[in-house]
Design an enzyme around this catalytic site. Structure first.
Site, PDB file in Angstrom:
ATOM      1  N   CYS A   1      -0.733   6.858  -8.819  1.00 27.85           N
ATOM      2  CA  CYS A   1      -2.105   6.765  -8.324  1.00 27.85           C
ATOM      3  C   CYS A   1      -3.003   6.821  -9.559  1.00 27.85           C
ATOM      4  CB  CYS A   1      -2.383   7.939  -7.390  1.00 27.85           C
ATOM      5  SG  CYS A   1      -4.105   8.032  -6.854  1.00 27.85           S
TER       6      CYS A   1
ATOM      7  N   GLU B   1      -5.967   0.439   3.481  1.00 29.77           N
ATOM      8  CA  GLU B   1      -5.313   1.483   4.295  1.00 29.77           C
ATOM      9  C   GLU B   1      -5.460   1.169   5.785  1.00 29.77           C
ATOM     10  OE1 GLU B   1      -3.584   4.532   3.621  1.00 29.77           O
ATOM     11  OE2 GLU B   1      -3.371   3.880   1.538  1.00 29.77           O
TER      12      GLU B   1
ATOM     13  N   TYR C   1      -8.743   8.912  -2.241  1.00 29.77           N
ATOM     14  CA  TYR C   1      -9.139   9.874  -3.266  1.00 29.77           C
ATOM     15  C   TYR C   1     -10.277   9.301  -4.132  1.00 29.77           C
ATOM     16  CZ  TYR C   1      -4.831  12.808  -2.952  1.00 29.77           C
ATOM     17  OH  TYR C   1      -3.818  13.648  -2.564  1.00 29.77           O
TER      18      TYR C   1
ATOM     19  N   CYS D   1      -5.663  -0.017  -9.726  1.00 30.45           N
ATOM     20  CA  CYS D   1      -5.477   0.817  -8.529  1.00 30.45           C
ATOM     21  C   CYS D   1      -4.215   0.286  -7.877  1.00 30.45           C
ATOM     22  CB  CYS D   1      -6.660   0.685  -7.578  1.00 30.45           C
ATOM     23  SG  CYS D   1      -6.357   1.475  -5.980  1.00 30.45           S
TER      24      CYS D   1
ATOM     25  N   HIS E   1      -3.229   0.193  -4.987  1.00 27.45           N
ATOM     26  CA  HIS E   1      -3.396  -0.523  -3.724  1.00 27.45           C
ATOM     27  C   HIS E   1      -3.722  -2.015  -3.935  1.00 27.45           C
ATOM     28  CE1 HIS E   1      -3.825   3.492  -1.999  1.00 27.45           C
ATOM     29  NE2 HIS E   1      -3.888   2.971  -0.790  1.00 27.45           N
TER      30      HIS E   1
ATOM     31  N   ASP F   1       1.470   8.997  -4.319  1.00 31.38           N
ATOM     32  CA  ASP F   1       0.184   8.291  -4.262  1.00 31.38           C
ATOM     33  C   ASP F   1      -0.658   8.935  -3.168  1.00 31.38           C
ATOM     34  OD1 ASP F   1      -1.750   6.267  -4.927  1.00 31.38           O
ATOM     35  OD2 ASP F   1      -1.227   5.229  -3.087  1.00 31.38           O
ATOM     36  N   SER F   2      -1.971   8.701  -3.256  1.00 32.31           N
ATOM     37  CA  SER F   2      -2.865   9.199  -2.216  1.00 32.31           C
ATOM     38  C   SER F   2      -2.542   8.555  -0.866  1.00 32.31           C
ATOM     39  CB  SER F   2      -4.312   8.880  -2.594  1.00 32.31           C
ATOM     40  OG  SER F   2      -4.444   7.486  -2.792  1.00 32.31           O
TER      41      SER F   2
END
Ligand code: DGL
Length: 283
Positions: A71, A163, A40, A197, A199, A8-9
């Site tokens: 991702c 993040e 990203y 996504c 996340h 994943d990013s």
């Protein structure tokens, strides 16, 4: 014997890794987060392709013949290009005598199920700007469920907030509410929404709070895990080449201590990640 690579990013792919390990704890895994370059989601096709290509190549070199691109942004923008332009060359370079190298994304396992979960025929998608602009979800959903209409909403601030570890608080509430309200106003009959996504499951409780109660939230982790399990049943040649030591290695392109700290938001186990320098494939 090879490991299953999960890329994943940043941290979001840990959700997918956790779901996969939940039903297949026996395999050995290697997680790579490109935390130095996350997010990203707001980047161009060329950049996402270049970054993703470097990460996937690095995992293949690190003994992961099977890589899950956990991702959505990479799966939407770079998976097809890597499968078509790079994989065959990397096979001859890295494993001319086998095992077969494979890279699988997260869109297909989601889109082949999601259309069954709407009764109104109106499905929502919350994703990064890159995933929405690629239109990949709409194309895939149309292929499996031509009668379903997909309403897409880009949420460009959510990944940076996650993040940063801000999964609660006024800023996050505001960012989530704005996107949910816009989507609901455009699609009042929507009755299910995909978290497109990896996340976003971290924001589920905030998203739930702002969504009308009858709208079902579709998370990808279980869908991707089940699809991988079926895939391994259908491909015993690949399955038998996998290491079954039940271990997991965590690699990050950023500071490992920061990765370990933020990873605790995603998974309960304590993590001891290592800093990793990406390997650059030939153009
Ligand atoms: N977790 C990623 C996704 O599923 C990407 C987030 C980002 O790097 O913007 O799209």
């Amino acid at each position: 014997m090879g490991k299953i690579g999960v890329f994943d990013s940043g941290m979001g792919g840990l959700n997918i890794l956790q779901a996969i390990r939940g039903i297949m704890p026996e395999y050995a895994y290697c997680y790579l987060g490109d935390n130095a370059r996350v997010p990203y989601g707001n980047r161009s096709f060329e950049t996402v392709y270049q970054f993703t290509r470097e990460c996937i190549y690095s995992l293949l070199v690190k003994d992961c013949p099977l890589v899950i691109m956990a991702c959505n942004t990479s799966s939407a923008k770079a998976l097809r290009a890597i499968q078509q332009n790079d994989l065959q060359r990397w096979q001859s370079e890295l494993a001319p005598n086998g095992p077969t190298l494979k890279v699988l994304g997260v869109l297909r396992p989601t889109t082949e199920i999601a259309g069954q979960l709407t009764h109104s025929g109106h499905l929502g998608l919350l994703a990064t700007r890159g995933t929405v602009e690629s239109d990949s979800y709409r194309i895939e959903i149309e292929r499996f469920f031509p009668q379903v209409t997909l309403h897409q909403q880009a949420c460009p601030l959510w990944v940076p907030l996650i993040e940063e570890g801000r999964i609660k608080g006024p800023l996050t509430e505001m960012a989530v509410k704005e996107c949910i309200d816009t989507l609901c106003n455009r699609a009042p009959t929507m009755d299910a929404v995909i978290l497109g996504c990896t996340h976003f499951p971290l924001l589920t409780s905030v998203i739930r709070h702002h969504l009308p109660p009858h709208v079902q939230i579709i998370e990808q982790g279980p869908l991707v895990a089940q699809a991988l399990q079926h895939y391994l049943h259908r491909h015993p040649d690949i399955e038998s080449s996998l290491d079954q030591s039940g271990t997991c290695t965590y690699l990050t392109t950023e500071d490992p201590l920061r990765f370990n700290r933020n990873a605790s938001l995603f998974i309960q186990a304590s993590i001891n990640s290592q800093q990793f320098h990406l390997m650059i494939p030939n153009p």
